[in-house]
Design an enzyme around this catalytic site. Sequence first.
Site, short mmCIF file in Angstrom:
data_model
loop_
_atom_site.label_atom_id
_atom_site.label_comp_id
_atom_site.label_asym_id
_atom_site.label_seq_id
_atom_site.Cartn_x
_atom_site.Cartn_y
_atom_site.Cartn_z
N SER A 92 0.83 -1.21 0.00
CA SER A 92 0.00 0.00 0.00
C SER A 92 0.86 1.25 0.00
CB SER A 92 -0.88 0.00 1.25
OG SER A 92 -0.13 -0.36 2.40
N LYS A 120 10.43 -7.05 4.40
CA LYS A 120 10.32 -6.57 3.00
C LYS A 120 11.00 -5.22 2.84
CE LYS A 120 7.06 -3.22 3.41
NZ LYS A 120 7.14 -1.84 2.91
N1 LIG Z 1 3.99 5.77 3.32
C1 LIG Z 1 3.47 4.61 2.99
O1 LIG Z 1 3.12 4.41 1.84
C2 LIG Z 1 3.28 3.54 4.04
C3 LIG Z 1 2.45 2.48 3.74
C4 LIG Z 1 2.26 1.47 4.67
C5 LIG Z 1 2.92 1.53 5.90
N2 LIG Z 1 3.72 2.57 6.15
C6 LIG Z 1 4.36 2.58 7.48
O2 LIG Z 1 3.70 3.54 8.27
C7 LIG Z 1 4.60 4.15 9.18
C8 LIG Z 1 4.55 5.66 9.00
O3 LIG Z 1 4.96 5.92 7.66
P1 LIG Z 1 4.70 7.31 6.94
O4 LIG Z 1 4.92 7.11 5.51
O5 LIG Z 1 3.41 7.90 7.36
O6 LIG Z 1 5.91 8.16 7.55
P2 LIG Z 1 6.22 9.70 7.34
O7 LIG Z 1 7.68 9.85 7.46
O8 LIG Z 1 5.55 10.23 6.12
O9 LIG Z 1 5.52 10.41 8.60
C9 LIG Z 1 5.74 10.01 9.91
C10 LIG Z 1 4.84 10.86 10.78
O10 LIG Z 1 4.88 10.38 12.11
C11 LIG Z 1 4.91 11.52 12.96
N3 LIG Z 1 5.44 11.14 14.25
C12 LIG Z 1 6.68 10.75 14.58
N4 LIG Z 1 6.75 10.49 15.90
C13 LIG Z 1 5.51 10.73 16.41
C14 LIG Z 1 4.93 10.66 17.70
N5 LIG Z 1 5.67 10.31 18.75
N6 LIG Z 1 3.62 10.98 17.84
C15 LIG Z 1 2.89 11.35 16.78
N7 LIG Z 1 3.37 11.43 15.52
C16 LIG Z 1 4.67 11.13 15.36
C17 LIG Z 1 5.78 12.51 12.20
O11 LIG Z 1 5.59 13.83 12.68
C18 LIG Z 1 5.24 12.33 10.80
O12 LIG Z 1 4.10 13.12 10.59
C19 LIG Z 1 5.98 3.55 8.87
O13 LIG Z 1 6.25 2.52 9.78
C20 LIG Z 1 5.82 2.98 7.47
O14 LIG Z 1 6.65 1.86 7.27
C21 LIG Z 1 3.92 3.58 5.28
O1 LIG Z 2 7.84 3.62 0.94
P1 LIG Z 2 8.19 2.42 1.79
O2 LIG Z 2 9.40 1.73 1.28
O3 LIG Z 2 8.23 2.76 3.25
O4 LIG Z 2 6.98 1.38 1.61
C1 LIG Z 2 5.68 1.81 1.82
C2 LIG Z 2 4.74 0.66 2.10
O5 LIG Z 2 5.17 -0.08 3.21
C3 LIG Z 2 4.51 -0.24 0.92
O6 LIG Z 2 3.54 -1.21 1.26
#
Ligand SMILES: NC(=O)c1ccc[n+]([C@@H]2O[C@H](COP(=O)([O-])OP(=O)(O)OC[C@H]3O[C@@H](n4cnc5c(N)ncnc54)[C@H](O)[C@@H]3O)[C@@H](O)[C@H]2O)c1
Ligand SMILES: O=P(O)(O)OC[C@H](O)CO
Length: 338
Positions: A143, A196
Amino acid sequence: MNLIVIGAGAWGTALAIGAARHTAGHQVTLWARNAQQVQEMQAARSNPRYLPDMAFPDGLQVSAAPLAQAVQGMDLVIIATPMSALRSTLQALAAAQVRVPVAWLCKGFEAVAAGHSGVGLMPHEVCAQVAPQLASGALSGPSFAQEVARGQPTLLVAASRHAIVRQALLEAFHTGPLRLYANEDIVGVEVGGAVKNVMAIAAGLCDGLHLGLNARAALLTRGLAEMTRLGVALGAKPETFMGLSGLGDLMLTATGDLSRNRKVGLLLAQGLTLAQAVDSLGHVAEGVYSAHTVVQRAQAVGVEMPIAATVVELLDGHITPQAAVQRLMARDPKHEGL
Ligand SMILES: NC(=O)c1ccc[n+]([C@@H]2O[C@H](COP(=O)([O-])OP(=O)(O)OC[C@H]3O[C@@H](n4cnc5c(N)ncnc54)[C@H](O)[C@@H]3O)[C@@H](O)[C@H]2O)c1
Ligand SMILES: O=P(O)(O)OC[C@H](O)CO
């Protein structure tokens, strides 16, 4: 249903948009710790810093209220922070005496702080330590945030040992272009989500060095074997790794150019340092932090993970990208299989 998404990064914002856009009657609150970011989002009705150009639907509210206050009256709490903030967020929810289902989106193993011993934990193990009373689980699967925010079809997996959590996640997100599957194998789903990302760094490196499509297919095949070996040793079901959070997310993250983890590998292949690569992202790349923990956990249960171990050596600056490839190719012949 009233649901709150804690953490307004790319993924939390995209899921909040998805839930609010397609589910009439849902009240969706996107919570950020930074009041200024909330003001900017309120004014723009979008998230300019983390997910630009994706308009908020009417049913989406933003909040920077104290967390204990913001979670009152919610039916479901989603933690959308990076893995590094999972522990503190769960502690805050426990202190707020949250009694409703809680699910995290983060994909990784907790990093072990420098100078500390012990192994890093999977998200559900962190929760068992700090908030064992919570009915909790993970929402995972292939995703990219941008595609979910655009309303493109996406399949996710709701993983929990608690039926009430799986059910709440389905009620909140199984709608419009989002389709959810349920799975009780939380270990398998979390191992898939963490490993992954490490493999996506390796795939970025492979493509950045122009090693070819044969090499990338080989890398992903053996990467899936490593992921499965570790997961099974930690108590997962092998079939979970053929599902959305295993093969599905590995394919997406390792080959899709929206991936931040893949991008780290591509940038390292270009000769950037790890710090330069990470700084250029503007978002978290969990594989950078989880790689060490994944390899430590594998060693602790006697599982060999040569690709992940090579990624660790590379991230630590102990070997060059070219030496990483040579090391993997020079391994002794072995029988195919897990
Ligand atoms: N971006 C994607 O497409 C995606 C998809 C699936 C899963 N994920 C997972 O989701 C998680 C977040 O990813 P993302 O892309 O949103 O990251 P990102 O870097 O875009 O944003 C992270 C956010 O978390 C906030 N944050 C950090 N510490 C915090 C706290 N203590 N309290 C509240 N907010 C806090 C930051 O301010 C920021 O807004 C990661 O583990 C990532 O692997 C991301
Ligand atoms: O952009 P990445 O590598 O953190 O991957 C985002 C999601 O985990 C994909 O499923």
